[in-house]
Design a protein around this motif. Structure first.
Motif, short mmCIF file in Angstrom:
data_model
loop_
_atom_site.label_atom_id
_atom_site.label_comp_id
_atom_site.label_asym_id
_atom_site.label_seq_id
_atom_site.Cartn_x
_atom_site.Cartn_y
_atom_site.Cartn_z
N VAL A 48 -57.68 57.55 -34.31
CA VAL A 48 -58.55 56.39 -34.56
C VAL A 48 -58.46 55.33 -33.46
N HIS A 49 -57.52 55.50 -32.53
CA HIS A 49 -57.37 54.53 -31.45
C HIS A 49 -57.87 55.12 -30.14
N ASP A 50 -58.83 54.44 -29.53
CA ASP A 50 -59.38 54.91 -28.25
C ASP A 50 -58.36 54.78 -27.12
N ASN A 51 -57.49 53.80 -27.21
CA ASN A 51 -56.51 53.53 -26.14
C ASN A 51 -55.10 53.89 -26.60
N VAL A 52 -54.96 55.04 -27.23
CA VAL A 52 -53.67 55.42 -27.83
C VAL A 52 -52.55 55.48 -26.79
N ALA A 53 -52.86 55.91 -25.57
CA ALA A 53 -51.83 56.00 -24.52
C ALA A 53 -51.28 54.61 -24.18
N ASP A 54 -52.17 53.62 -24.11
CA ASP A 54 -51.74 52.26 -23.81
C ASP A 54 -50.90 51.68 -24.96
N ILE A 55 -51.33 51.97 -26.18
CA ILE A 55 -50.59 51.48 -27.35
C ILE A 55 -49.20 52.11 -27.39
N LEU A 56 -49.13 53.41 -27.13
CA LEU A 56 -47.84 54.10 -27.12
C LEU A 56 -46.92 53.54 -26.05
N HIS A 57 -47.47 53.31 -24.86
CA HIS A 57 -46.67 52.77 -23.76
C HIS A 57 -46.12 51.39 -24.12
N MET A 58 -46.97 50.54 -24.71
CA MET A 58 -46.52 49.21 -25.10
C MET A 58 -45.45 49.30 -26.18
N SER A 59 -45.64 50.20 -27.14
CA SER A 59 -44.66 50.37 -28.22
C SER A 59 -43.31 50.80 -27.67
N GLN A 60 -43.32 51.69 -26.70
CA GLN A 60 -42.07 52.14 -26.08
C GLN A 60 -41.40 51.01 -25.32
N ARG A 61 -42.20 50.19 -24.64
CA ARG A 61 -41.63 49.04 -23.91
C ARG A 61 -41.03 48.04 -24.90
N TYR A 62 -41.71 47.82 -26.00
CA TYR A 62 -41.17 46.93 -27.03
C TYR A 62 -39.79 47.42 -27.48
N MET A 63 -39.71 48.71 -27.81
CA MET A 63 -38.46 49.25 -28.34
C MET A 63 -37.33 49.12 -27.32
N ALA A 64 -37.64 49.38 -26.06
CA ALA A 64 -36.63 49.23 -25.01
C ALA A 64 -36.15 47.79 -24.93
N SER A 65 -37.06 46.83 -25.08
CA SER A 65 -36.70 45.41 -25.04
C SER A 65 -35.84 45.03 -26.24
N PHE A 66 -36.17 45.56 -27.42
CA PHE A 66 -35.38 45.26 -28.62
C PHE A 66 -33.94 45.73 -28.45
N LYS A 67 -33.77 46.92 -27.92
CA LYS A 67 -32.43 47.47 -27.74
C LYS A 67 -31.64 46.66 -26.71
N LYS A 68 -32.33 46.22 -25.69
CA LYS A 68 -31.68 45.41 -24.66
C LYS A 68 -31.22 44.08 -25.24
N LEU A 69 -32.09 43.44 -26.02
CA LEU A 69 -31.73 42.17 -26.66
C LEU A 69 -30.59 42.36 -27.64
N ASP A 70 -30.63 43.47 -28.37
CA ASP A 70 -29.59 43.74 -29.36
C ASP A 70 -28.21 43.84 -28.71
N LYS A 71 -28.14 44.51 -27.57
CA LYS A 71 -26.87 44.62 -26.86
C LYS A 71 -26.41 43.27 -26.34
N LYS A 72 -27.36 42.49 -25.86
CA LYS A 72 -27.03 41.15 -25.34
C LYS A 72 -26.47 40.27 -26.44
N TRP A 73 -27.15 40.24 -27.58
CA TRP A 73 -26.71 39.37 -28.67
C TRP A 73 -25.47 39.91 -29.36
N ALA A 74 -25.27 41.23 -29.36
CA ALA A 74 -24.04 41.79 -29.92
C ALA A 74 -22.83 41.28 -29.17
#
Length: 318
Positions: free
Chosen positions: A178-204
């Protein structure tokens, strides 16, 4: 006021609560567990961070920021950094918070967060937050390890297992189509997750947590109450999002509100029902228009057999 545990400052429209409380001495010695600053239009991003730090945010368990329209992702990140024991947060009407801000909360607080309200958070695009899990689930469902997509408390025979995996795969495939730009959405989602993990390590490190903390638990993993009413904008397709949240949650959800969401699939409800069958008590899916077929409706309702309050009032045709 050393014994104060709950403070409500809601609807402060004529004064800045930060100036009255965060910069004074009255809250600097308390250990608040509940802070309500809802409907405070003057409260800005720096203000909420100062208020939380003044109130020793590490002991705050309930935070109500509903109606605080000035909040943005940066203020969410700065606030959550001091609220490592947060159990409940209400962001209803926080129109400038995006998927990234919500992801920070869902991931960083994944071991403690039990209640989350995103009602009318129109800036939140759930596919951008969750798409990175879609391919993972499809691969697992098609592998010899397909048992890994089953909820821990799954009940049923081989036929129920097949119907669950079919429902999950069907809605995830639909999510990609249903998403025309699924590749862009997937890439952004992966970048988000990488950022969350990085922040988690920092705050831990800041919190003095062990190194193992960074990899424990799933985003949304402890949620019991979830309000997604009118989240995002009407043009955002949400097929598959609820299924991914349900899979990440592993069956702990007790109350789910989907009011105003017209693109949730009946497969999503089947997956939610399968994963949360023993705990789900209340479901509002009053705006859904995607009806189960005669063949799949039995599985649809079978998974909701333990629910005590069900709203399907938007279903005009069966």
């Amino acid at each position: 006021m050393p014994n104060v545990k709950r403070v409500k400052l809601s609807s402060a429209t004529r004064f800045d609560v930060t100036n009255h409380f965060a910069e004074g001495a009255c809250l600097q010695t308390v250990k608040l567990e509940y802070l309500d600053v809802s409907e405070c239009p003057i409260l800005d991003n720096e203000g909420i961070k100062r208020l939380v730090t003044t109130c020793q945010g590490k002991v705050i368990r309930h935070l109500d920021l509903s109606g605080c329209s000035k909040l943005i992702d940066d203020s969410i990140a700065g606030t959550i950094a001091f609220c490592q024991n947060l159990e409940c947060i209400n962001l209803a009407g926080a129109v400038n918070v995006t998927s990234f801000g919500i992801g920070i909360i869902a991931y960083i607080c994944r071991r403690t967060l039990r209640c989350l309200s995103l009602r009318e958070c129109v800036g939140v695009d759930l596919p951008r937050l969750l798409m990175c899990h879609s391919d993972e689930l499809i691969d697992l469902a098609g592998s010899e390890d397909d048992h890994r997509v089953l909820p821990p408390n799954f009940e049923g025979d081989d036929n129920d297992r097949r119907l669950y995996i079919t429902a999950l795969c069907s809605v995830l495939v639909q999510m990609n189509r249903v998403h025309d730009n699924v590749a862009d959405i997937l890439h952004m989602s992966q970048r988000y997750m990488a950022s969350f993990k990085k922040l988690d390590k920092k705050w831990a490190t800041i919190w003095g947590s062990s190194e193992e903390r960074s990899s424990e638990g799933r985003m949304f993993g402890q949620l019991e109450n979830l309000d997604l009413g009118y989240v995002g904008t009407e043009d955002i397709r949400l097929e598959g999002c609820l299924s991914i949240i349900a899979w990440l949650n592993e069956g702990r959800l007790k109350q789910v509100d989907l009011e105003g969401l017209t693109t949730i699939s009946h497969f999503d409800i089947s997956v939610l029902g399968s994963t949360s069958r023993n705990n789900l008590q209340r479901l509002n899916a009053s705006s859904m228009t995607d009806l189960p077929s005669a063949h799949s409706s039995c599985f649809f309702f079978h998974n909701l057999k333990n629910i005590s309050e069900l709203d399907l009032s938007g279903y005009n045709h069966w």
